[in-house]
Design an enzyme around this catalytic site. Structure first.
Site, PDB file in Angstrom:
ATOM      1  N   CYS A  42     -16.422 -40.333  -9.327  1.00 35.49           N
ATOM      2  CA  CYS A  42     -17.623 -40.031  -8.546  1.00 35.49           C
ATOM      3  C   CYS A  42     -17.231 -40.009  -7.072  1.00 35.49           C
ATOM      4  O   CYS A  42     -16.277 -40.672  -6.673  1.00 35.49           O
ATOM      5  CB  CYS A  42     -18.656 -41.128  -8.815  1.00 35.49           C
ATOM      6  N   SER A  44     -18.563 -41.459  -4.764  1.00 31.91           N
ATOM      7  CA  SER A  44     -18.715 -42.807  -4.182  1.00 31.91           C
ATOM      8  C   SER A  44     -17.387 -43.565  -4.191  1.00 31.91           C
ATOM      9  O   SER A  44     -17.127 -44.375  -3.297  1.00 31.91           O
ATOM     10  CB  SER A  44     -19.774 -43.602  -4.939  1.00 31.91           C
ATOM     11  N   HIS A  47     -15.577 -42.779  -1.065  1.00 25.12           N
ATOM     12  CA  HIS A  47     -16.135 -43.331   0.180  1.00 25.12           C
ATOM     13  C   HIS A  47     -15.435 -44.628   0.592  1.00 25.12           C
ATOM     14  O   HIS A  47     -15.411 -44.981   1.768  1.00 25.12           O
ATOM     15  CB  HIS A  47     -17.637 -43.599   0.026  1.00 25.12           C
ATOM     16  N   HIS A  64     -16.504 -46.470 -11.533  1.00 26.78           N
ATOM     17  CA  HIS A  64     -17.777 -47.096 -11.929  1.00 26.78           C
ATOM     18  C   HIS A  64     -18.555 -46.196 -12.895  1.00 26.78           C
ATOM     19  O   HIS A  64     -19.763 -46.284 -12.978  1.00 26.78           O
ATOM     20  CB  HIS A  64     -18.612 -47.409 -10.677  1.00 26.78           C
ATOM     21  N   CYS A 170     -23.226 -43.120 -14.108  1.00 27.93           N
ATOM     22  CA  CYS A 170     -23.602 -42.939 -12.692  1.00 27.93           C
ATOM     23  C   CYS A 170     -24.100 -41.530 -12.400  1.00 27.93           C
ATOM     24  O   CYS A 170     -25.284 -41.319 -12.207  1.00 27.93           O
ATOM     25  CB  CYS A 170     -22.471 -43.305 -11.729  1.00 27.93           C
TER      26      CYS A 170
HETATM   27  N1  LIG Z   1     -27.850 -42.680  -4.532  1.00 23.68           N
HETATM   28  C1  LIG Z   1     -27.039 -43.041  -5.511  1.00 23.68           C
HETATM   29  O1  LIG Z   1     -27.357 -43.925  -6.301  1.00 23.68           O
HETATM   30  C2  LIG Z   1     -25.740 -42.337  -5.710  1.00 23.68           C
HETATM   31  C3  LIG Z   1     -25.056 -42.438  -6.920  1.00 23.68           C
HETATM   32  C4  LIG Z   1     -23.904 -41.683  -7.107  1.00 23.68           C
HETATM   33  C5  LIG Z   1     -23.411 -40.905  -6.082  1.00 23.68           C
HETATM   34  N2  LIG Z   1     -24.080 -40.872  -4.900  1.00 23.68           N
HETATM   35  C6  LIG Z   1     -23.643 -40.013  -3.802  1.00 23.68           C
HETATM   36  O2  LIG Z   1     -24.034 -38.692  -4.108  1.00 23.68           O
HETATM   37  C7  LIG Z   1     -23.195 -37.793  -3.370  1.00 23.68           C
HETATM   38  C8  LIG Z   1     -22.675 -36.702  -4.289  1.00 23.68           C
HETATM   39  O3  LIG Z   1     -21.704 -37.247  -5.176  1.00 23.68           O
HETATM   40  P1  LIG Z   1     -20.906 -36.301  -6.177  1.00 23.68           P
HETATM   41  O4  LIG Z   1     -20.076 -37.205  -7.014  1.00 23.68           O
HETATM   42  O5  LIG Z   1     -21.832 -35.338  -6.793  1.00 23.68           O
HETATM   43  O6  LIG Z   1     -19.954 -35.513  -5.155  1.00 23.68           O
HETATM   44  P2  LIG Z   1     -19.194 -34.128  -5.418  1.00 23.68           P
HETATM   45  O7  LIG Z   1     -18.057 -34.096  -4.486  1.00 23.68           O
HETATM   46  O8  LIG Z   1     -18.955 -33.964  -6.873  1.00 23.68           O
HETATM   47  O9  LIG Z   1     -20.277 -33.011  -5.020  1.00 23.68           O
HETATM   48  C9  LIG Z   1     -20.692 -32.765  -3.706  1.00 23.68           C
HETATM   49  C10 LIG Z   1     -21.041 -31.277  -3.601  1.00 23.68           C
HETATM   50  O10 LIG Z   1     -21.643 -31.034  -2.331  1.00 23.68           O
HETATM   51  C11 LIG Z   1     -21.181 -29.750  -1.896  1.00 23.68           C
HETATM   52  N3  LIG Z   1     -21.419 -29.660  -0.443  1.00 23.68           N
HETATM   53  C12 LIG Z   1     -20.707 -30.230   0.564  1.00 23.68           C
HETATM   54  N4  LIG Z   1     -21.277 -29.928   1.760  1.00 23.68           N
HETATM   55  C13 LIG Z   1     -22.366 -29.168   1.491  1.00 23.68           C
HETATM   56  C14 LIG Z   1     -23.369 -28.553   2.304  1.00 23.68           C
HETATM   57  N5  LIG Z   1     -23.356 -28.690   3.633  1.00 23.68           N
HETATM   58  N6  LIG Z   1     -24.331 -27.815   1.695  1.00 23.68           N
HETATM   59  C15 LIG Z   1     -24.347 -27.686   0.353  1.00 23.68           C
HETATM   60  N7  LIG Z   1     -23.435 -28.261  -0.464  1.00 23.68           N
HETATM   61  C16 LIG Z   1     -22.460 -28.988   0.102  1.00 23.68           C
HETATM   62  C17 LIG Z   1     -19.737 -29.725  -2.339  1.00 23.68           C
HETATM   63  O11 LIG Z   1     -19.229 -28.401  -2.392  1.00 23.68           O
HETATM   64  C18 LIG Z   1     -19.838 -30.368  -3.721  1.00 23.68           C
HETATM   65  O12 LIG Z   1     -20.079 -29.396  -4.727  1.00 23.68           O
HETATM   66  C19 LIG Z   1     -22.108 -38.662  -2.743  1.00 23.68           C
HETATM   67  O13 LIG Z   1     -22.484 -38.988  -1.423  1.00 23.68           O
HETATM   68  C20 LIG Z   1     -22.160 -39.918  -3.597  1.00 23.68           C
HETATM   69  O14 LIG Z   1     -21.644 -41.060  -2.932  1.00 23.68           O
HETATM   70  C21 LIG Z   1     -25.229 -41.552  -4.700  1.00 23.68           C
HETATM   71 ZN   LIG Z   2     -21.154 -42.899  -8.704  1.00 26.26          ZN
END
Ligand SMILES: NC(=O)c1ccc[n+]([C@@H]2O[C@H](COP(=O)([O-])OP(=O)(O)OC[C@H]3O[C@@H](n4cnc5c(N)ncnc54)[C@H](O)[C@@H]3O)[C@@H](O)[C@H]2O)c1
Ligand SMILES: [Zn+2]
Ligand SMILES: [Zn+2]
Length: 373
Positions: A42, A44, A47, A64, A170
């Site tokens: 993920c 996260s 990060h 995770h 997650c």
């Molecule tokens: N709130 C929560 O409980 C929770 C849980 C899990 C993950 N997250 C967070 O969610 C986010 C996404 O995680 P992920 O694993 O899907 O990441 P990921 O890298 O798989 O996906 C992110 C996507 O965003 C796109 N992107 C980047 N900049 C962009 C923009 N300006 N406009 C449009 N698209 C854009 C990328 O091309 C990519 O496809 C992360 O910040 C992660 O930490 C939050």
């Molecule tokens: Zn996650």
């Protein structure tokens, strides 16, 4: 027992993950030892390495998003036995704190300590180079074995492939729940999902499940846009400018009912263009992690207030793990939820840095580390 794990020794320095021998203790009170089938990767996890989530302790074992089979049961464990198939929930739910009592198990008090560097009881279960290792989210699935508290475990049917079920720990519920619960998407609505990676692709699935009329996927990566269509997106665009034009055209200038931010890192500049796309009375959901130290966010508060919009943060897509993990597994079994299609590429644990690079470069919806089960 001795096994391997992927650790960060210098958080926030982009030093990458060190795959090395670790020692895992036997399960203590209310804990189980699980042999994992797989771990999703993920954003996260990354990060911690980039410092967007700053940690002042080390080493940390990452990962995770895991699922596996219980191999050993510690004292005082009820409800689980050797051989059970479980998904590891990245937020534990104790079941009796103030938040759990009202059904907000994603905000369980126990979960507040998930990045504290210890098992929930404040001790270490994992050791490397003679030091205690802190597990990401009390889990640390970048290892073929984990010893975890049963409050982090959710049982699933033995017919669900565990390597796919790992993602239900997650990314899947976080994205899906962001649409279903946090945005509360309704039949016929117009929904914009900004960033369709491992989390956002499931927000697309969630919006489709709730019967959204238009689901617009925004992502700069062509592969993600192509995939988003397979997950049910009705329209795809490269960026927010194109999204704003499209939304304005399709809604007669009114705006989208729901807009969700699921990009890799939620920088503040994203917030205002996103809220400008939301219709009067609509909702902007922020799911992405932002850099923890970010405080200044340019935002048109006047229009926001006078248009009666709602800004909704969400942890874990506002899901309830014990209800929603089995529910998603059930939908998958019936062919109503796409899990297989989320896995773009699988890796060995030793390839974890390559897998993270692929994620940063937008190559995967989800990369998954496979273990021998
Ligand atoms: N709130 C929560 O409980 C929770 C849980 C899990 C993950 N997250 C967070 O969610 C986010 C996404 O995680 P992920 O694993 O899907 O990441 P990921 O890298 O798989 O996906 C992110 C996507 O965003 C796109 N992107 C980047 N900049 C962009 C923009 N300006 N406009 C449009 N698209 C854009 C990328 O091309 C990519 O496809 C992360 O910040 C992660 O930490 C939050
Ligand atoms: Zn996650
Ligand atoms: Zn609780």
């Amino acid at each position: 027992m001795k096994t391997m794990g992927a650790l960060i020794w210098e958080p926030g320095t982009r030093s990458g993950w060190s795959v090395e021998e670790i020692e895992i203790d036997p399960p203590k009170s209310r804990e189980v030892k699980i042999k994992l089938a797989a771990s999703g990767i993920c954003h996260s996890d990354d990060h911690v390495d980039t410092g967007d989530i700053p940690l002042d302790w080390a080493p940390i074992i990452g990962g995770h998003e895991g699922a596996g089979i219980i191999e050993e049961v510690g004292p005082h464990v009820t409800g689980f036995e050797v051989g059970d198939h479980v998904v590891l929930s990245f937020m534990p739910a104790c079941g009796h704190c103030e938040k759990c009592n009202v059904g907000l198990t994603n905000l369980c008090t126990m979960g507040a300590g998930v990045l504290g560097g210890f098992a929930p009881d404040g001790t270490h279960r994992i050791h490397a180079r003679g030091q205690g290792v802190g597990p990401f989210s009390y889990l640390g699935t970048f290892s073929p074995y984990v010893v975890v508290n049963i409050d982090s475990c959710v049982k699933i049917g033995k017919d669900i492939p565990l390597d796919k079920a790992a993602l239900i720990g997650c990314g899947v519920p976080t994205g899906w729940g962001s649409s279903v619960y946090a945005a509360d998407v309704q039949l016929g609505e117009t929904v914009v999902v900004i960033g369709t990676g491992g989390v956002g692709m499931n927000a697309v699935q969630g919006a489709v499940h709730k019967g959204a009329k238009n689901v617009i996927a925004v992502d700069p990566v062509e592969f993600k846009r192509d995939q988003a269509k397979k997950f049910g997106a009705t329209h795809t665009v490269n960026d927010l400018t194109q999204a704003a034009e499209l939304v304005s055209d399709m809604t007669g200038g009114q705006g989208a009912d729901k807009v969700l931010i699921t990009v890799d890192v939620a920088h503040g500049e994203l917030l205002n263009p996103a809220q400008e796309m939301v219709c009067r009375g609509g909702t902007l959901v922020v799911t992405s992690a932002a850099p923890v130290t970010q405080r200044d966010v340019p935002f048109d508060l006047f229009t926001f207030a006078m248009s009666g919009k709602r800004l909704q943060g969400t942890l874990y897509g506002s899901t309830n793990a014990r209800r929603d993990i089995p529910l998603i597994a059930d939908m998958y079994r019936r062919g109503e939820f796409k899990l297989d299609e989320l896995v773009t590429k699988t890796y060995e644990l030793e390839q974890v840095n390559e897998a993270i690079t692929d994620m940063r470069e937008g190559k995967n919806i989800r990369g998954v580390i496979m273990y021998d089960l």
